[in-house]
Write a protein that holds these residues in place. Structure first.
Motif, PDB file in Angstrom:
ATOM      1  N   TYR A  77       4.503  48.781 -68.922  1.00 11.88           N
ATOM      2  CA  TYR A  77       3.093  49.119 -69.095  1.00 11.88           C
ATOM      3  C   TYR A  77       2.677  49.068 -70.569  1.00 11.88           C
ATOM      4  CZ  TYR A  77      -1.451  50.918 -67.843  1.00 11.88           C
ATOM      5  OH  TYR A  77      -2.804  51.023 -67.634  1.00 11.88           O
ATOM      6  N   ASP A  78       3.552  49.560 -71.465  1.00 10.97           N
ATOM      7  CA  ASP A  78       3.152  49.547 -72.881  1.00 10.97           C
ATOM      8  C   ASP A  78       3.095  48.128 -73.434  1.00 10.97           C
ATOM      9  OD1 ASP A  78       6.083  49.813 -74.761  1.00 10.97           O
ATOM     10  OD2 ASP A  78       6.101  49.938 -72.587  1.00 10.97           O
ATOM     11  N   ALA A  81      -0.159  46.878 -72.328  1.00 10.04           N
ATOM     12  CA  ALA A  81      -1.208  47.579 -73.087  1.00 10.04           C
ATOM     13  C   ALA A  81      -1.345  47.058 -74.508  1.00 10.04           C
ATOM     14  CB  ALA A  81      -0.904  49.074 -73.120  1.00 10.04           C
ATOM     15  N   ILE A  89      -6.205  51.256 -70.839  1.00 10.36           N
ATOM     16  CA  ILE A  89      -6.291  52.703 -71.086  1.00 10.36           C
ATOM     17  C   ILE A  89      -7.355  53.324 -70.176  1.00 10.36           C
ATOM     18  CG2 ILE A  89      -7.015  54.477 -72.756  1.00 10.36           C
ATOM     19  CD1 ILE A  89      -5.710  52.829 -74.951  1.00 10.36           C
ATOM     20  N   ASN A  97      -0.187  56.445 -67.105  1.00 13.15           N
ATOM     21  CA  ASN A  97       0.711  56.106 -68.217  1.00 13.15           C
ATOM     22  C   ASN A  97       0.756  57.230 -69.256  1.00 13.15           C
ATOM     23  OD1 ASN A  97       0.329  54.678 -71.236  1.00 13.15           O
ATOM     24  ND2 ASN A  97       2.173  54.089 -70.129  1.00 13.15           N
ATOM     25  N   SER A 101       4.437  58.832 -69.764  1.00 14.03           N
ATOM     26  CA  SER A 101       5.166  58.480 -70.993  1.00 14.03           C
ATOM     27  C   SER A 101       5.672  59.714 -71.760  1.00 14.03           C
ATOM     28  CB  SER A 101       4.344  57.544 -71.883  1.00 14.03           C
ATOM     29  OG  SER A 101       3.097  58.099 -72.210  1.00 14.03           O
ATOM     30  N   GLU A 105       9.598  60.744 -72.415  1.00 15.56           N
ATOM     31  CA  GLU A 105       9.995  60.851 -73.821  1.00 15.56           C
ATOM     32  C   GLU A 105      10.635  62.207 -74.118  1.00 15.56           C
ATOM     33  OE1 GLU A 105       8.922  58.364 -76.267  1.00 15.56           O
ATOM     34  OE2 GLU A 105      10.257  59.405 -77.640  1.00 15.56           O
TER      35      GLU A 105
ATOM     36  N   CYS B 142      11.757  55.178 -83.149  1.00 22.83           N
ATOM     37  CA  CYS B 142      11.383  55.970 -81.971  1.00 22.83           C
ATOM     38  C   CYS B 142      11.234  57.450 -82.315  1.00 22.83           C
ATOM     39  CB  CYS B 142      12.416  55.809 -80.864  1.00 22.83           C
ATOM     40  SG  CYS B 142      12.808  54.099 -80.493  1.00 22.83           S
ATOM     41  N   ARG B 146       7.485  59.466 -82.094  1.00 24.02           N
ATOM     42  CA  ARG B 146       7.149  60.598 -81.243  1.00 24.02           C
ATOM     43  C   ARG B 146       6.824  61.846 -82.048  1.00 24.02           C
ATOM     44  NH1 ARG B 146      11.225  63.739 -77.564  1.00 24.02           N
ATOM     45  NH2 ARG B 146      13.023  64.056 -78.897  1.00 24.02           N
ATOM     46  N   PHE B 150       2.730  58.675 -80.914  1.00 23.77           N
ATOM     47  CA  PHE B 150       2.738  58.774 -79.454  1.00 23.77           C
ATOM     48  C   PHE B 150       4.132  58.502 -78.885  1.00 23.77           C
ATOM     49  CE2 PHE B 150      -1.764  57.618 -80.190  1.00 23.77           C
ATOM     50  CZ  PHE B 150      -2.341  58.713 -79.561  1.00 23.77           C
ATOM     51  N   PRO B 151       4.347  58.901 -77.625  1.00 27.26           N
ATOM     52  CA  PRO B 151       5.618  58.535 -76.983  1.00 27.26           C
ATOM     53  C   PRO B 151       5.772  57.019 -76.930  1.00 27.26           C
ATOM     54  CG  PRO B 151       4.422  60.130 -75.640  1.00 27.26           C
ATOM     55  CD  PRO B 151       3.497  59.698 -76.720  1.00 27.26           C
ATOM     56  N   LEU B 152       7.019  56.602 -76.843  1.00 28.17           N
ATOM     57  CA  LEU B 152       7.344  55.177 -76.886  1.00 28.17           C
ATOM     58  C   LEU B 152       6.691  54.379 -75.756  1.00 28.17           C
ATOM     59  CD1 LEU B 152       9.140  53.788 -78.898  1.00 28.17           C
ATOM     60  CD2 LEU B 152      11.008  53.931 -77.256  1.00 28.17           C
ATOM     61  N   ASN B 153       6.671  54.960 -74.544  1.00 32.92           N
ATOM     62  CA  ASN B 153       6.170  54.218 -73.383  1.00 32.92           C
ATOM     63  C   ASN B 153       4.655  54.293 -73.245  1.00 32.92           C
ATOM     64  OD1 ASN B 153       8.919  54.641 -73.114  1.00 32.92           O
ATOM     65  ND2 ASN B 153       8.859  54.561 -70.894  1.00 32.92           N
ATOM     66  N   TYR B 154       4.007  55.013 -74.156  1.00 29.74           N
ATOM     67  CA  TYR B 154       2.558  55.156 -74.058  1.00 29.74           C
ATOM     68  C   TYR B 154       1.885  53.823 -74.411  1.00 29.74           C
ATOM     69  CZ  TYR B 154      -2.205  56.638 -75.002  1.00 29.74           C
ATOM     70  OH  TYR B 154      -3.568  56.756 -74.979  1.00 29.74           O
ATOM     71  N   GLY B 155       0.910  53.457 -73.590  1.00 28.51           N
ATOM     72  CA  GLY B 155       0.259  52.155 -73.759  1.00 28.51           C
ATOM     73  C   GLY B 155      -0.889  52.186 -74.749  1.00 28.51           C
ATOM     74  N   GLY B 156      -0.593  52.511 -75.976  1.00 28.05           N
ATOM     75  CA  GLY B 156      -1.637  52.447 -77.010  1.00 28.05           C
ATOM     76  C   GLY B 156      -1.602  51.102 -77.699  1.00 28.05           C
ATOM     77  N   GLN B 157      -2.620  50.842 -78.492  1.00 24.95           N
ATOM     78  CA  GLN B 157      -2.648  49.569 -79.209  1.00 24.95           C
ATOM     79  C   GLN B 157      -2.565  49.860 -80.701  1.00 24.95           C
ATOM     80  OE1 GLN B 157      -6.115  47.140 -78.393  1.00 24.95           O
ATOM     81  NE2 GLN B 157      -4.807  45.393 -77.990  1.00 24.95           N
ATOM     82  N   PRO B 160      -4.334  46.365 -86.857  1.00 25.59           N
ATOM     83  CA  PRO B 160      -3.745  45.344 -87.735  1.00 25.59           C
ATOM     84  C   PRO B 160      -3.149  45.921 -89.021  1.00 25.59           C
ATOM     85  CG  PRO B 160      -5.982  44.718 -87.075  1.00 25.59           C
ATOM     86  CD  PRO B 160      -5.765  46.108 -86.601  1.00 25.59           C
ATOM     87  N   THR B 161      -3.619  47.098 -89.463  1.00 27.38           N
ATOM     88  CA  THR B 161      -3.098  47.672 -90.708  1.00 27.38           C
ATOM     89  C   THR B 161      -1.881  48.573 -90.476  1.00 27.38           C
ATOM     90  OG1 THR B 161      -4.616  49.535 -90.483  1.00 27.38           O
ATOM     91  CG2 THR B 161      -5.363  47.708 -91.851  1.00 27.38           C
ATOM     92  N   ASN B 201      -3.042  53.326 -91.739  1.00 28.40           N
ATOM     93  CA  ASN B 201      -3.125  52.493 -92.940  1.00 28.40           C
ATOM     94  C   ASN B 201      -2.342  53.157 -94.074  1.00 28.40           C
ATOM     95  OD1 ASN B 201      -3.756  50.548 -94.764  1.00 28.40           O
ATOM     96  ND2 ASN B 201      -5.978  50.660 -94.498  1.00 28.40           N
ATOM     97  N   GLY B 203      -0.129  51.871 -96.045  1.00 28.43           N
ATOM     98  CA  GLY B 203      -0.044  51.047 -97.255  1.00 28.43           C
ATOM     99  C   GLY B 203      -1.127  51.447 -98.235  1.00 28.43           C
ATOM    100  N   ASP B 273       6.280  40.879 -84.263  1.00 25.52           N
ATOM    101  CA  ASP B 273       5.090  41.681 -83.950  1.00 25.52           C
ATOM    102  C   ASP B 273       5.058  42.984 -84.758  1.00 25.52           C
ATOM    103  OD1 ASP B 273       2.689  42.243 -82.716  1.00 25.52           O
ATOM    104  OD2 ASP B 273       3.617  43.278 -81.021  1.00 25.52           O
TER     105      ASP B 273
END
Lengths: 146, 336
Positions: A77-78, A81, A89, A97, A101, A105, B142, B146, B150-157, B160-161, B201, B203, B273
């Motif tokens: 899922y991540d 995402a 989301i 999720n 998650s 964790e 990891c 946390r 966020f937790p590792l499996n969390y679907g955040g995005q 770019p910075t 950010n 940096g 990535d």
């Protein structure tokens, strides 16, 4: 050379790349849309199986959350995402999720203080204010809706 | 005995040696462009343990043990360990060192900790305090995620910075002057806060501190950029590096031609990535102890100004509306 916070903020803004909107919006729309299409598929399926509208809707939500929870466990899922952003989301799968998650964790800290205490660390505010809002709307509906 | 110069610089007269050094990294770092430089590469992120924090302890233990081995040293030869990491209570360091019967000083300088520990070790040795002192630093992607995000499996995005915390550790053992690399001078940096509040950010939060420490070091030691092969920063990444060029541009100094950033060297940014580059204490530590010290020992690189940079970010203070203070410490490492 002395630099003010204002100058520094301007330089930072100039040097910090923004999210590429056309690309991210497209991906969010396509993946978020695909999740909705899958949801619609479940709804049609459950309706065809003879469930009424309310039950079919609930079953659809449960099915989507189940799939999202499993995909979260397998660390898929991540990865979706990462491309989908808000596309994964906003739907109910994102909610699943955000609960699963932290539960996974913080398993290392045990089932009470780890899983139990941390499970709603991300979803908690959504639940709190979601319930609060629904109570307020309920009261308004009760008073003025009749 | 070293001479203290106002502004945080210590000029060495005996120029202590970095007697031995080692870098231990995780799987992702072991797949990056510097893979050949590392003494130990983990097969996965847990290193056979059952938690990220325990894995980070292991990384420190490996870096320390391998550094001892490479320098033909026994644990009893080490007078003190200066160690730090990113975790609350310096968890990785304290738990890694508890199995060794060696005096321990825990340090927190966020991602600047490698320079902080190495600079302190050098000052001790310069002044004849102790025979061999180990500077030890680590981070774990990891474990840091946390704690700070966020937790590792969390679907955040990731934006770019944003930067990628390295799963890596480095150890350098400093002893009295013997063979290169030598520590010629160090500058302990001042905290600089230019009001950056974006936790994605880092940096930008650190660049101002890097500029201040590098400028102070150069003026305090009467050196210029041209006296160095490279000005090496810890983990400014893409955004922070460009900001650093802008800041030096205002002084009409072109630092870009001499600049290297460990955060931009550790990974293949596009292929892995990584967004704006690597970060974390382990980033500067592993690139210094895996790559630069070796190159200097062999005389391929003569002089670097190693400036590890740290963002002293506290999630609590950010939630209270505070900005992110930055810090940087500089060390002139030389082959002569």
């Amino acid at each position: 050379m002395q630099i003010t916070k204002k100058d520094y903020a301007e330089l930072t803004k100039k040097r910090s790349p923004n999210t590429k909107l056309p690309k991210t919006l497209t991906k969010a729309f396509l993946i978020g849309g695909a999740i909705c299409v899958i949801g619609q598929g479940f709804l049609n399926l459950y309706t065809r199986l003879g469930f009424d509208k309310i039950d079919a809707g609930a079953l659809t939500s449960v099915s989507l959350m189940f799939i999202a929870a499993v995909l979260t466990g397998f660390r898929i899922y991540d990865k979706i995402a990462r491309h989908a952003g808000a596309g994964s989301i906003v739907p109910i799968t994102g909610f699943a999720n955000s609960v699963v998650s932290p539960a996974l964790e913080f398993k290392t800290e045990g089932y009470i203080l780890g899983v139990g205490a941390k499970m709603f660390v991300i979803a908690g505010p959504v639940i709190l204010y979601g319930i609060t809002a629904s109570v307020i709307y309920g009261v308004i509906l009760y008073v003025f809706g009749r | 005995m070293g001479k203290f110069i106002q502004g945080g610089t210590v000029q060495m007269f005996n120029a202590p040696s970095v007697k031995s050094y080692a870098a231990a990294v995780g799987k992702k770092e072991g797949e990056g462009p510097l893979a050949d430089c590392f003494d130990y590469i983990g097969e996965d992120v847990t290193l056979g343990t059952d938690s990220w924090e325990k894995a980070e302890n292991m990384l420190q233990k490996y870096a320390f043990s391998i550094a001892l081995q490479k320098g033909s040293l026994a644990q009893t030869d080490i007078a003190m360990i200066f160690a730090g990491d990113l975790l609350n209570q310096c968890t990785a360091s304290g738990y890694a060192v508890r199995d060794f019967d060696i005096p321990f000083v825990g340090l927190y300088g966020a991602c600047s900790t490698m320079a902080e520990s190495l600079a302190l070790a050098s000052v001790f040795i310069e002044n004849g305090l102790g025979g061999n002192i180990a500077a030890l630093t680590s981070s774990h992607f990891c474990a840091a995620e946390r704690q700070f995000r966020f937790p590792l499996n969390y679907g955040g995005q990731r934006t770019p910075t944003s930067q990628w915390t390295a799963t890596a550790a480095g150890c350098a053992v400093v002893s009295s002057r013997e063979m290169p690399p030598y520590i010629n001078a160090v500058t302990f940096g001042k905290i600089k806060d230019y009001g950056i509040t974006d936790v994605n950010n880092m940096g930008a939060a650190m660049s101002g501190a890097a500029y201040d420490t590098i400028s102070t070091h150069l003026s305090n030691t009467s050196k210029s950029i041209d006296d160095f092969d490279y000005i090496v920063t810890g983990d400014l990444g893409l955004v922070g590096s460009e900001l650093l060029y802008d800041l030096f541009d205002k002084d009409r100094v072109n630092i870009q031609k001499k600049h290297k950033d460990c955060g931009l060297m550790l990974y293949d940014l596009k292929g892995q990535d990584i967004h704006a580059g690597g970060s974390g204490c382990g980033c500067a530590a592993s690139v210094l102890c895996g790559y630069f010290l070796q190159e200097i020992a062999q005389g391929k690189i003569k002089n670097i100004l190693f400036t590890a940079t740290g963002a002293l970010m506290s999630p609590t203070m950010i939630q209270q509306g505070e900005s992110i203070p930055g810090i940087a410490h500089a060390i002139h490492i030389s082959s002569e």
